[in-house]
Write a protein that holds these residues in place. Structure first.
Motif, PDB file in Angstrom:
ATOM      1  N   LYS A  36       0.876  -1.178   0.000  1.00  0.00           N
ATOM      2  CA  LYS A  36       0.000   0.000   0.000  1.00  0.00           C
ATOM      3  C   LYS A  36       0.907   1.219   0.000  1.00  0.00           C
ATOM      4  O   LYS A  36       1.924   1.240   0.676  1.00  0.00           O
ATOM      5  CB  LYS A  36      -0.885   0.054   1.254  1.00  0.00           C
ATOM      6  N   VAL A  37       0.523   2.226  -0.762  1.00  0.00           N
ATOM      7  CA  VAL A  37       1.256   3.490  -0.776  1.00  0.00           C
ATOM      8  C   VAL A  37       0.349   4.538  -0.151  1.00  0.00           C
ATOM      9  O   VAL A  37      -0.777   4.742  -0.607  1.00  0.00           O
ATOM     10  CB  VAL A  37       1.656   3.898  -2.216  1.00  0.00           C
ATOM     11  N   VAL A  38       0.826   5.190   0.904  1.00  0.00           N
ATOM     12  CA  VAL A  38       0.049   6.190   1.631  1.00  0.00           C
ATOM     13  C   VAL A  38       0.639   7.559   1.345  1.00  0.00           C
ATOM     14  O   VAL A  38       1.835   7.786   1.549  1.00  0.00           O
ATOM     15  CB  VAL A  38       0.068   5.905   3.149  1.00  0.00           C
ATOM     16  N   THR A  39      -0.188   8.460   0.869  1.00  0.00           N
ATOM     17  CA  THR A  39       0.242   9.813   0.550  1.00  0.00           C
ATOM     18  C   THR A  39      -0.703  10.803   1.222  1.00  0.00           C
ATOM     19  O   THR A  39      -1.927  10.661   1.097  1.00  0.00           O
ATOM     20  CB  THR A  39       0.207  10.060  -0.977  1.00  0.00           C
ATOM     21  N   VAL A  40      -0.148  11.781   1.943  1.00  0.00           N
ATOM     22  CA  VAL A  40      -0.957  12.828   2.545  1.00  0.00           C
ATOM     23  C   VAL A  40      -0.577  14.144   1.893  1.00  0.00           C
ATOM     24  O   VAL A  40       0.584  14.544   1.912  1.00  0.00           O
ATOM     25  CB  VAL A  40      -0.751  12.902   4.078  1.00  0.00           C
ATOM     26  N   ARG A  41      -1.564  14.788   1.295  1.00  0.00           N
ATOM     27  CA  ARG A  41      -1.366  16.100   0.653  1.00  0.00           C
ATOM     28  C   ARG A  41      -2.530  16.999   1.024  1.00  0.00           C
ATOM     29  O   ARG A  41      -3.699  16.598   0.912  1.00  0.00           O
ATOM     30  CB  ARG A  41      -1.310  15.954  -0.870  1.00  0.00           C
ATOM     31  N   THR A  59      -5.664  12.127   2.913  1.00  0.00           N
ATOM     32  CA  THR A  59      -4.905  10.881   2.809  1.00  0.00           C
ATOM     33  C   THR A  59      -5.391  10.087   1.611  1.00  0.00           C
ATOM     34  O   THR A  59      -6.585   9.891   1.432  1.00  0.00           O
ATOM     35  CB  THR A  59      -5.081  10.032   4.085  1.00  0.00           C
ATOM     36  N   ARG A  60      -4.424   9.650   0.831  1.00  0.00           N
ATOM     37  CA  ARG A  60      -4.737   8.798  -0.323  1.00  0.00           C
ATOM     38  C   ARG A  60      -3.974   7.487  -0.126  1.00  0.00           C
ATOM     39  O   ARG A  60      -2.762   7.497   0.126  1.00  0.00           O
ATOM     40  CB  ARG A  60      -4.301   9.467  -1.613  1.00  0.00           C
ATOM     41  N   ILE A  61      -4.692   6.386  -0.238  1.00  0.00           N
ATOM     42  CA  ILE A  61      -4.084   5.062  -0.111  1.00  0.00           C
ATOM     43  C   ILE A  61      -4.299   4.335  -1.429  1.00  0.00           C
ATOM     44  O   ILE A  61      -5.427   4.198  -1.892  1.00  0.00           O
ATOM     45  CB  ILE A  61      -4.711   4.263   1.051  1.00  0.00           C
ATOM     46  N   SER A  62      -3.199   3.913  -2.035  1.00  0.00           N
ATOM     47  CA  SER A  62      -3.314   3.188  -3.301  1.00  0.00           C
ATOM     48  C   SER A  62      -2.658   1.822  -3.168  1.00  0.00           C
ATOM     49  O   SER A  62      -1.782   1.603  -2.329  1.00  0.00           O
ATOM     50  CB  SER A  62      -2.706   3.988  -4.455  1.00  0.00           C
ATOM     51  N   ASP A  63      -3.102   0.901  -3.998  1.00  0.00           N
ATOM     52  CA  ASP A  63      -2.569  -0.455  -3.985  1.00  0.00           C
ATOM     53  C   ASP A  63      -1.289  -0.543  -4.793  1.00  0.00           C
ATOM     54  O   ASP A  63      -1.105   0.179  -5.767  1.00  0.00           O
ATOM     55  CB  ASP A  63      -3.588  -1.436  -4.579  1.00  0.00           C
TER      56      ASP A  63
END
Length: 115
Positions: free
Chosen positions: A54-59, A63-67
């Motif tokens: 999982k890739v977690v990005t906070v902008r 929060t965006r979580i992608s596979d």
């Protein structure tokens, strides 16, 4: 003493068949035992396939979580070893032994030592 991350660059796809994998695992254990005896081995582990990540990005507070991996590639980090070595040359020597044992490329990176 500085610590170094030895990343195993593993191709995507299924693991090799047992007749190929068993001697590799035996050789890997030999190198790990040598690192332990030398006092260089800090730890190591294998990782699940990149598609399980999982890739977690906070902008901007969202929060965006992608596979899967963030980068599209045919190789991903398949495992790692952390060693203590006096310098990059010594860490590369361990990586060479590791690469010879598992027949895969090894990326060597020094770990920042934070106070």
């Amino acid at each position: 003493m500085p610590r170094y991350l030895l990343n195993i660059c593993q191709p995507d796809g299924p693991p090799p068949p047992p007749e190929v994998l068993e001697p590799i695992m035996r050789d890997l254990q030999t190198v790990n035992d040598e690192m332990i005896a030398a006092g260089a081995w800090v730890g190591s582990n294998a990782l699940h396939p990149a598609e399980a990540a999982k890739v977690v990005t906070v902008r901007d507070g969202l929060t965006r979580i992608s596979d899967g991996p963030f980068v599209e590639s045919k190789e991903h980090v398949g495992g790692f070893t952390i060693v203590e070595a006096p310098n990059m040359t010594a860490a590369v020597a361990w990586a060479e032994k590791l690469s010879r044992a598992i027949t895969l490329p090894i990326e060597v990176r020094e770990i920042h030592a934070f106070p």
